[in-house]
Design an enzyme around this catalytic site. Structure first.
Site, PDB file in Angstrom:
ATOM      1  N   GLN A   1       0.861  -1.184   0.000  1.00 41.75           N
ATOM      2  CA  GLN A   1       0.000   0.000   0.000  1.00 41.75           C
ATOM      3  C   GLN A   1       0.894   1.229   0.000  1.00 41.75           C
ATOM      4  O   GLN A   1       1.466   1.604   1.013  1.00 41.75           O
ATOM      5  CB  GLN A   1      -0.905  -0.004   1.235  1.00 41.75           C
ATOM      6  CG  GLN A   1      -1.903   1.147   1.250  1.00 41.75           C
ATOM      7  CD  GLN A   1      -2.599   1.277   2.594  1.00 41.75           C
ATOM      8  OE1 GLN A   1      -1.958   1.347   3.633  1.00 41.75           O
ATOM      9  NE2 GLN A   1      -3.922   1.305   2.568  1.00 41.75           N
TER      10      GLN A   1
ATOM     11  N   ARG B   1      -4.464   9.649   3.777  1.00 42.41           N
ATOM     12  CA  ARG B   1      -3.221  10.381   3.981  1.00 42.41           C
ATOM     13  C   ARG B   1      -3.105  11.535   2.979  1.00 42.41           C
ATOM     14  O   ARG B   1      -4.081  12.230   2.733  1.00 42.41           O
ATOM     15  CB  ARG B   1      -2.024   9.424   3.934  1.00 42.41           C
ATOM     16  CG  ARG B   1      -2.119   8.236   4.900  1.00 42.41           C
ATOM     17  CD  ARG B   1      -2.257   8.658   6.351  1.00 42.41           C
ATOM     18  NE  ARG B   1      -1.138   9.401   6.829  1.00 42.41           N
ATOM     19  CZ  ARG B   1      -0.122   8.897   7.530  1.00 42.41           C
ATOM     20  NH1 ARG B   1      -0.071   7.606   7.771  1.00 42.41           N
ATOM     21  NH2 ARG B   1       0.852   9.675   7.964  1.00 42.41           N
TER      22      ARG B   1
ATOM     23  N   LYS C   1      -7.331   2.024  -2.340  1.00 41.88           N
ATOM     24  CA  LYS C   1      -8.119   2.164  -1.118  1.00 41.88           C
ATOM     25  C   LYS C   1      -8.915   3.458  -1.221  1.00 41.88           C
ATOM     26  O   LYS C   1      -8.360   4.555  -1.238  1.00 41.88           O
ATOM     27  CB  LYS C   1      -7.250   2.197   0.128  1.00 41.88           C
ATOM     28  CG  LYS C   1      -8.101   2.324   1.393  1.00 41.88           C
ATOM     29  CD  LYS C   1      -7.303   2.606   2.644  1.00 41.88           C
ATOM     30  CE  LYS C   1      -8.247   2.836   3.815  1.00 41.88           C
ATOM     31  NZ  LYS C   1      -7.528   3.211   5.050  1.00 41.88           N
TER      32      LYS C   1
ATOM     33  N   ARG D   1     -15.326  -4.403  10.760  1.00 37.99           N
ATOM     34  CA  ARG D   1     -15.968  -5.266  11.772  1.00 37.99           C
ATOM     35  C   ARG D   1     -16.704  -6.441  11.127  1.00 37.99           C
ATOM     36  O   ARG D   1     -17.851  -6.739  11.467  1.00 37.99           O
ATOM     37  CB  ARG D   1     -16.893  -4.444  12.685  1.00 37.99           C
ATOM     38  CG  ARG D   1     -16.087  -3.839  13.825  1.00 37.99           C
ATOM     39  CD  ARG D   1     -16.849  -2.985  14.798  1.00 37.99           C
ATOM     40  NE  ARG D   1     -18.082  -3.489  15.337  1.00 37.99           N
ATOM     41  CZ  ARG D   1     -18.197  -4.371  16.334  1.00 37.99           C
ATOM     42  NH1 ARG D   1     -17.122  -4.885  16.888  1.00 37.99           N
ATOM     43  NH2 ARG D   1     -19.373  -4.725  16.792  1.00 37.99           N
TER      44      ARG D   1
ATOM     45  N   GLY E   1      -9.036  -8.297   9.028  1.00 42.12           N
ATOM     46  CA  GLY E   1      -7.785  -7.804   9.598  1.00 42.12           C
ATOM     47  C   GLY E   1      -7.506  -8.362  10.972  1.00 42.12           C
ATOM     48  O   GLY E   1      -6.723  -9.295  11.152  1.00 42.12           O
ATOM     49  N   ARG E   2      -8.178  -7.799  11.976  1.00 36.74           N
ATOM     50  CA  ARG E   2      -7.975  -8.263  13.349  1.00 36.74           C
ATOM     51  C   ARG E   2      -8.311  -9.751  13.486  1.00 36.74           C
ATOM     52  O   ARG E   2      -7.715 -10.462  14.294  1.00 36.74           O
ATOM     53  CB  ARG E   2      -8.813  -7.424  14.308  1.00 36.74           C
ATOM     54  CG  ARG E   2      -8.292  -6.014  14.507  1.00 36.74           C
ATOM     55  CD  ARG E   2      -9.252  -5.145  15.306  1.00 36.74           C
ATOM     56  NE  ARG E   2     -10.429  -4.770  14.546  1.00 36.74           N
ATOM     57  CZ  ARG E   2     -11.410  -4.005  15.024  1.00 36.74           C
ATOM     58  NH1 ARG E   2     -11.365  -3.565  16.280  1.00 36.74           N
ATOM     59  NH2 ARG E   2     -12.448  -3.688  14.272  1.00 36.74           N
TER      60      ARG E   2
ATOM     61  N   CYS F   1     -12.036 -13.010  16.699  1.00 33.69           N
ATOM     62  CA  CYS F   1     -11.603 -11.770  17.345  1.00 33.69           C
ATOM     63  C   CYS F   1     -12.737 -11.197  18.187  1.00 33.69           C
ATOM     64  O   CYS F   1     -13.892 -11.194  17.781  1.00 33.69           O
ATOM     65  CB  CYS F   1     -11.204 -10.771  16.263  1.00 33.69           C
ATOM     66  SG  CYS F   1     -10.882  -9.104  16.855  1.00 33.69           S
TER      67      CYS F   1
ATOM     68  N   ALA G   1      -6.704 -18.456  31.490  1.00 37.02           N
ATOM     69  CA  ALA G   1      -5.366 -19.041  31.618  1.00 37.02           C
ATOM     70  C   ALA G   1      -5.435 -20.562  31.680  1.00 37.02           C
ATOM     71  O   ALA G   1      -4.682 -21.264  31.001  1.00 37.02           O
ATOM     72  CB  ALA G   1      -4.666 -18.483  32.856  1.00 37.02           C
TER      73      ALA G   1
ATOM     74  N   GLN H   1     -13.152 -15.006  35.012  1.00 36.96           N
ATOM     75  CA  GLN H   1     -13.482 -13.577  35.023  1.00 36.96           C
ATOM     76  C   GLN H   1     -14.072 -13.072  33.711  1.00 36.96           C
ATOM     77  O   GLN H   1     -14.696 -12.004  33.683  1.00 36.96           O
ATOM     78  CB  GLN H   1     -12.233 -12.759  35.367  1.00 36.96           C
ATOM     79  CG  GLN H   1     -11.753 -12.908  36.793  1.00 36.96           C
ATOM     80  CD  GLN H   1     -10.504 -12.098  37.034  1.00 36.96           C
ATOM     81  OE1 GLN H   1     -10.437 -10.912  36.711  1.00 36.96           O
ATOM     82  NE2 GLN H   1      -9.481 -12.737  37.587  1.00 36.96           N
TER      83      GLN H   1
END
Length: 640
Positions: free
Chosen positions: A96, A167, A214, A295, A317-318, A341, A391, A418
């Protein structure tokens, strides 16, 4: 499945419709060259089955930005090595190309001289004014630099050049940021002139390379983004890009907002697939392939977007940080085993903003690709794990993958620890995906779950284990303050677990993450809430992309914040406190403690007397966060 179908894009063919979109990683060398960490990361993503990877923010000049750079011929071999590695998995490599919206050379000279104050002032000025002040001659120089970068990329075997339409390029296109009156300002044709010149330069320097663009959209209701174009102009520009020879368009949220949450929204702050309506308008206007981001979490999300004519290619992505084998698991007919994710932004976006490298709190291998791998154990062992929180479950998953027999005990009747209360506050329900993944994995892998059992050393010894992992977590800490034992004084963890029910005027003691989330949770239920915190900041540990949302909620619901304030006493009707200015008396009906957590101890002496190896992980070892829990569980089990 349409996600797995190949697609022709200009001169190349993608083997499926799943791409890794451009993201800043922080993995590169200081000069922007491809490092070993960067190489391993992208290779691992390719190995997982994606068809197209885009390296984000590749600069054609030696900027001060911590991004990849391709500004000298000496960098070509490293890019070629990466391209060759991706091609082994039939994955196409894109860069990119971008130029920052500041005077790169002037800033570099200031940094070189060590004049940091002048450099920061120059950078601040340029970010506001460079778009308007850069001369046509300087723009021509930038075009030449971009052209040389494209030539180097082509020589390196890069398959695609994506123009970063945000940008500097996007700022010039924008009616918000561009106030010029010359040939690069004013009319739509003038504002998009430089962007089209960039496309022309790519074609000139690499006639046979695939061109992606993009296309950043300034979205509405509310207005988000400054660089780029509003949707009506974006649609018209998409047509011009196709006419100019662009082979595909990547639609995204416009940037320049000052808040990364606008472009990479954290859990609960934007709808899923929030860019779909804008993307569909662009796709309907052109005949070239269009990719979507925003998302998109599940394979079903992506499949629906393609099926419904929103896009042709889906950017995860994530999601690919959380699970680089996302595509393989779809191909194997096991999408239910994808580590989805939860969009907390803790490891990824926050790390980049804090000048650390990209990571994922759910994936201990992210950033350590091919250094951390789960290898089969030489000897099969019986492993007993105490605690079914993140964990303990991660340790159980890894130990089972290695081939060990695993037993997990937990005093609760459900797994998750938790995470079950962390997922209760506003926006946090997406954390449930982590519980679902871990619970499903231990089931698929045949882990022996023994829930509702407060296990003892005797119980463990009866199992005759070879290895023991203690993952008993932590408990909420109650300060020894006069009045702490009154019936209207409650525990934040029990409030979030729906075991206690404060109402009316509520004072939350503790403004850390749990206290702030509990306060927000209670305020949204119509209560009058105050937070008392000894330090100077509320929710300091919260993600920088989520915290503004929380503060907005506090303001909307009238949550009162008392920082640098120490509680001295709790009475039947008040919380008494001290500040630097004097004493404060806060009227209340209920008080909720959220001052921190303390590790849950487990006596291992009887186990150690039998010379059984014991490891303590997660909050049981040191109270921290989910990243520490997952990482410590992974490392402990992988060492067995």
């Amino acid at each position: 499945m349409k996600l797995l179908e190949p697609i022709k894009v200009g001169p190349i063919t993608l083997k499926n419709r799943i791409m890794f979109p451009p993201m800043t990683t922080g993995y590169e060398e200081r000069d922007g060259s491809i490092s070993k960490q960067s190489f391993n990361f992208y290779k691992r993503i390719a190995e997982g089955g994606v068809s197209y990877i885009v390296l984000g923010d590749v600069a054609p000049v030696n900027t001060v930005s911590p991004t990849p750079k391709l500004f000298k011929d000496e960098q070509i071999p490293a890019y070629k090595e990466l391209a060759d590695a991706l091609h082994e998995f039939d994955c196409k490599l894109g860069i990119q190309i971008f130029h920052p919206e500041y005077d790169v050379q002037a800033l570099a000279e200031m940094f070189k001289k060590g004049d940091m104050q002048a450099a920061r002032a120059k950078l601040h000025h340029d970010m506001l004014h460079f778009t308007d002040e850069v001369t046509p001659e300087a723009l021509n120089t930038i075009l030449k630099q971009m052209g040389e970068c494209v030539r180097r990329a082509y020589e390196a075997g890069v398959d695609v050049v994506e123009v970063h339409g945000d940008r500097l390029v996007g700022a010039l296109c924008s009616t918000v940021l561009n106030h010029r009156t010359d040939e690069y300002g004013g009319s739509f044709e003038n504002r998009t002139r430089f962007a089209l010149q960039v496309v022309e330069s790519i074609k000139e320097h690499a006639p046979h390379i695939c061109i992606d663009y993009k296309l950043p959209i300034i979205t509405d209701n509310p207005l988000r983004g400054k660089g780029g174009l509003k949707i009506d102009e974006a649609v018209e520009f998409a047509k011009k890009l196709e006419e100019a020879g662009v082979n595909m368009i990547h639609v995204g949220q416009a940037n320049h907002t000052g808040n990364l949450n606008d472009t990479i929204p954290a859990m609960g702050t934007q709808p899923y697939c929030f860019m779909q309506s804008y993307t569909k308008r662009v796709k309907d206007a052109v005949s070239i392939p269009v990719s979507a981001v925003g998302r998109i979490v599940t394979p079903q999300n992506g499949e629906a977007l393609i099926e419904n004519g929103v896009c042709d290619i889906v950017g995860y992505g994530r999601s690919l940080l959380a699970d680089p084998d996302y595509v393989k698991k779809i191909e194997d007919g096991q999408p239910c085993r994808i580590r989805l994710c939860m969009m907390c932004n803790k490891g990824c976006t926050d790390s980049i903003q804090n000048r650390k490298f990209l990571s994922c709190v759910l994936n201990a291998e992210n950033g350590y690709e091919y250094e951390r791998t789960i290898t089969p154990a030489d000897d099969k062992k019986k492993v007993v794990i105490v605690g079914a929180g993140p964990a303990g479950l991660e340790a159980a998953r890894v130990a089972a993958v290695k081939g060990h027999d695993v037993i997990v005990y937990d005093k609760d009747t459900q797994v998750g620890g938790q995470l079950n209360i962390a997922s209760v506050p506003p926006r946090k329900e997406e954390m449930n995906r982590a519980i679902h993944y871990l619970a499903n994995e231990v089931k698929v892998l045949g882990v022996d779950l023994r829930l509702g059992k407060a296990v003892t050393s005797e119980d463990i010894l009866a199992d005759q284990p070879d290895e023991i992992i203690i993952a008993t977590g932590a408990s909420n800490f109650i300060l020894n303050i006069p009045g702490k034992d009154m019936p209207h004084v409650q525990d934040a963890w029990k409030v979030l677990a729906n075991e206690q029910f404060p109402a009316g005027r509520i004072v939350v003691i503790g403004g850390g993450l749990v206290g702030a989330e509990t306060a927000e949770y209670l305020a949204l239920r119509g209560n009058d809430v105050s937070i008392v915190e000894m330090m100077d900041t509320i929710a300091k540990e919260e993600s920088t992309t989520i915290r503004p949302e929380m503060m907005a909620d506090f303001e909307k619901h009238g949550v009162k914040q008392f920082t640098n304030t120490k509680v001295t006493e709790i009475t039947t009707t008040t919380v008494e406190a001290e500040t630097a200015e004097g004493k404060v008396s806060l009227p209340c009906d209920y008080v909720v403690f959220a001052v921190g957590a303390r590790s849950n101890a487990f006596d291992t002496s009887a186990l150690e007397e039998k010379n059984i190896h014991v490891q303590v992980v997660g909050d049981a070892n040191k109270v921290a966060d989910i990243n520490s829990a997952i990482e410590s569980g992974y490392l402990a089990a992988n060492a067995l």
